[in-house]
Design an enzyme around this catalytic site. Structure first.
Site, PDB file in Angstrom:
ATOM      1  N   HIS A 144       3.254 -11.250   5.400  1.00 22.55           N
ATOM      2  CA  HIS A 144       2.942 -11.447   6.821  1.00 22.55           C
ATOM      3  C   HIS A 144       3.816 -12.547   7.415  1.00 22.55           C
ATOM      4  O   HIS A 144       4.263 -12.449   8.558  1.00 22.55           O
ATOM      5  CB  HIS A 144       1.473 -11.834   7.000  1.00 22.55           C
ATOM      6  CG  HIS A 144       0.519 -10.680   7.024  1.00 22.55           C
ATOM      7  ND1 HIS A 144       0.772  -9.492   7.690  1.00 22.55           N
ATOM      8  CD2 HIS A 144      -0.727 -10.537   6.474  1.00 22.55           C
ATOM      9  CE1 HIS A 144      -0.255  -8.678   7.546  1.00 22.55           C
ATOM     10  NE2 HIS A 144      -1.176  -9.290   6.809  1.00 22.55           N
ATOM     11  N   CYS A 154       5.127   0.730   0.683  1.00 19.29           N
ATOM     12  CA  CYS A 154       5.434   2.124   0.994  1.00 19.29           C
ATOM     13  C   CYS A 154       6.867   2.209   1.527  1.00 19.29           C
ATOM     14  O   CYS A 154       7.510   1.192   1.814  1.00 19.29           O
ATOM     15  CB  CYS A 154       4.451   2.673   2.016  1.00 19.29           C
ATOM     16  SG  CYS A 154       4.613   1.953   3.673  1.00 19.29           S
ATOM     17  N   HIS A 157       0.024  -5.022   9.137  1.00 21.35           N
ATOM     18  CA  HIS A 157      -0.796  -4.113   8.338  1.00 21.35           C
ATOM     19  C   HIS A 157      -0.301  -2.674   8.456  1.00 21.35           C
ATOM     20  O   HIS A 157       0.217  -2.260   9.495  1.00 21.35           O
ATOM     21  CB  HIS A 157      -2.253  -4.200   8.772  1.00 21.35           C
ATOM     22  CG  HIS A 157      -2.930  -5.436   8.265  1.00 21.35           C
ATOM     23  ND1 HIS A 157      -3.964  -6.053   8.938  1.00 21.35           N
ATOM     24  CD2 HIS A 157      -2.734  -6.174   7.148  1.00 21.35           C
ATOM     25  CE1 HIS A 157      -4.360  -7.113   8.261  1.00 21.35           C
ATOM     26  NE2 HIS A 157      -3.628  -7.213   7.169  1.00 21.35           N
ATOM     27  N   CYS A 158      -0.494  -1.949   7.361  1.00 17.09           N
ATOM     28  CA  CYS A 158       0.021  -0.590   7.232  1.00 17.09           C
ATOM     29  C   CYS A 158      -1.138   0.356   6.924  1.00 17.09           C
ATOM     30  O   CYS A 158      -2.117  -0.034   6.283  1.00 17.09           O
ATOM     31  CB  CYS A 158       1.050  -0.560   6.097  1.00 17.09           C
ATOM     32  SG  CYS A 158       1.698   1.080   5.711  1.00 17.09           S
ATOM     33  N   CYS A 173       0.414   1.461  -0.105  1.00 13.81           N
ATOM     34  CA  CYS A 173       1.147   0.288   0.356  1.00 13.81           C
ATOM     35  C   CYS A 173       0.337  -0.994   0.200  1.00 13.81           C
ATOM     36  O   CYS A 173      -0.857  -1.039   0.525  1.00 13.81           O
ATOM     37  CB  CYS A 173       1.549   0.451   1.818  1.00 13.81           C
ATOM     38  SG  CYS A 173       2.629  -0.869   2.420  1.00 13.81           S
ATOM     39  N   HIS A 232       0.734 -10.173  -0.254  1.00 11.20           N
ATOM     40  CA  HIS A 232       0.400  -9.578   1.052  1.00 11.20           C
ATOM     41  C   HIS A 232       0.473 -10.626   2.156  1.00 11.20           C
ATOM     42  O   HIS A 232       1.115 -10.403   3.198  1.00 11.20           O
ATOM     43  CB  HIS A 232      -1.008  -8.971   0.969  1.00 11.20           C
ATOM     44  CG  HIS A 232      -1.533  -8.427   2.256  1.00 11.20           C
ATOM     45  ND1 HIS A 232      -1.648  -7.080   2.514  1.00 11.20           N
ATOM     46  CD2 HIS A 232      -2.016  -9.053   3.379  1.00 11.20           C
ATOM     47  CE1 HIS A 232      -2.164  -6.896   3.725  1.00 11.20           C
ATOM     48  NE2 HIS A 232      -2.395  -8.086   4.271  1.00 11.20           N
ATOM     49  N   GLU A 233      -0.183 -11.768   1.953  1.00  8.92           N
ATOM     50  CA  GLU A 233      -0.215 -12.793   2.996  1.00  8.92           C
ATOM     51  C   GLU A 233       1.173 -13.406   3.217  1.00  8.92           C
ATOM     52  O   GLU A 233       1.570 -13.673   4.358  1.00  8.92           O
ATOM     53  CB  GLU A 233      -1.230 -13.880   2.650  1.00  8.92           C
ATOM     54  CG  GLU A 233      -2.677 -13.406   2.590  1.00  8.92           C
ATOM     55  CD  GLU A 233      -3.177 -12.776   3.881  1.00  8.92           C
ATOM     56  OE1 GLU A 233      -2.610 -13.061   4.961  1.00  8.92           O
ATOM     57  OE2 GLU A 233      -4.131 -11.974   3.813  1.00  8.92           O
ATOM     58  N   CYS A 258       7.319   0.400   5.049  1.00  6.09           N
ATOM     59  CA  CYS A 258       7.311  -1.066   4.994  1.00  6.09           C
ATOM     60  C   CYS A 258       8.497  -1.594   4.200  1.00  6.09           C
ATOM     61  O   CYS A 258       9.039  -2.662   4.513  1.00  6.09           O
ATOM     62  CB  CYS A 258       6.001  -1.572   4.390  1.00  6.09           C
ATOM     63  SG  CYS A 258       4.573  -1.376   5.494  1.00  6.09           S
TER      64      CYS A 258
END
Length: 207
Positions: free
Chosen positions: A160, A191, A166-167, A172, A156-157, A194
């Site tokens: 970025h 998702c 963010h979603c 997601c 996740h990070e 994204c």
């Protein structure tokens, strides 16, 4: 554990994803992992394998360093994530992306804690393992569940740093997460929306 850069995939950690949805495996695009303080070599190795599996990039675990003293807030008994991130971003310029891993608890002034922090469309991200090994009631988790949590936060990070924000979709990985129960419910996939953005970014990155 699913670790996917595309929908409806069943790829495992350290397997390659579809080359049309991942970065080229290029030695000049290395991801460096910097342990801040003592972090288990086994955990670092498994995270490195999972990062390589998702992004199809070479990953190197770099020598550990002491976490910044001036990032520590004695009133909160936590380290300021933005200060650690700023320090990290100024190191290892030979790395395409640089990821800090620490067992220290991290915070930002507007939050009680954060699991991670990243430079949006930058090159640096930092993740704390401090709260990931236990349930919200303090009981310890099995290693597999802990590693799944850690992998979710790390990917996740790092996403970025490639520009994904963010979603709001429930299915997601890029959801904003503040509770462990929510983190456990987040899937290790993107998702459709994204995923489309990620593919467009990859086209620009790979030419």
């Amino acid at each position: 554990m699913k670790l996917c850069g595309h929908e409806n995939s069943t790829c495992r950690p350290h397997e390659r994803n579809d080359p049309h949805t991942t970065l080229s495996d290029r030695s000049d695009k290395k991801v460096g992992i910097v342990p801040y303080g003592r972090v288990s070599a086994g955990i670092l190795r498994e995270l490195a394998e999972n990062i390589a599996g998702f992004f199809a990039l070479p990953v190197e675990v770099l020598p550990d360093v002491e976490i910044l003293e001036d990032a520590f807030n004695p009133l909160r008994n936590q380290h300021h994530a933005a200060k650690v991130l700023e320090h990290l971003a100024g190191t290892h310029q030979d790395c395409y992306r640089i990821l800090g891993i620490t067992v220290k608890d991290l915070f930002l002034p507007i939050f009680t804690h954060v699991y991670g922090e990243a430079q949006l469309s930058g090159r640096a991200a930092v993740v704390s393992l401090h709260r990931l090994e236990t349930m919200e009631d303090g009981t310890h988790l099995e290693r597999e569940v802990f590693m799944e949590r850690a992998t979710k936060v790390v990917v996740h990070e790092l996403l970025h740093t490639f520009g994904l924000v963010h979603c709001r979709h429930a299915d997601c990985l890029m959801q904003s997460v503040t509770k462990l129960s929510h983190l456990d419910a987040v899937p290790l996939r993107l998702c459709r929306s994204c995923l489309g953005l990620w593919r467009e970014m990859l086209k620009n990155l790979t030419g």
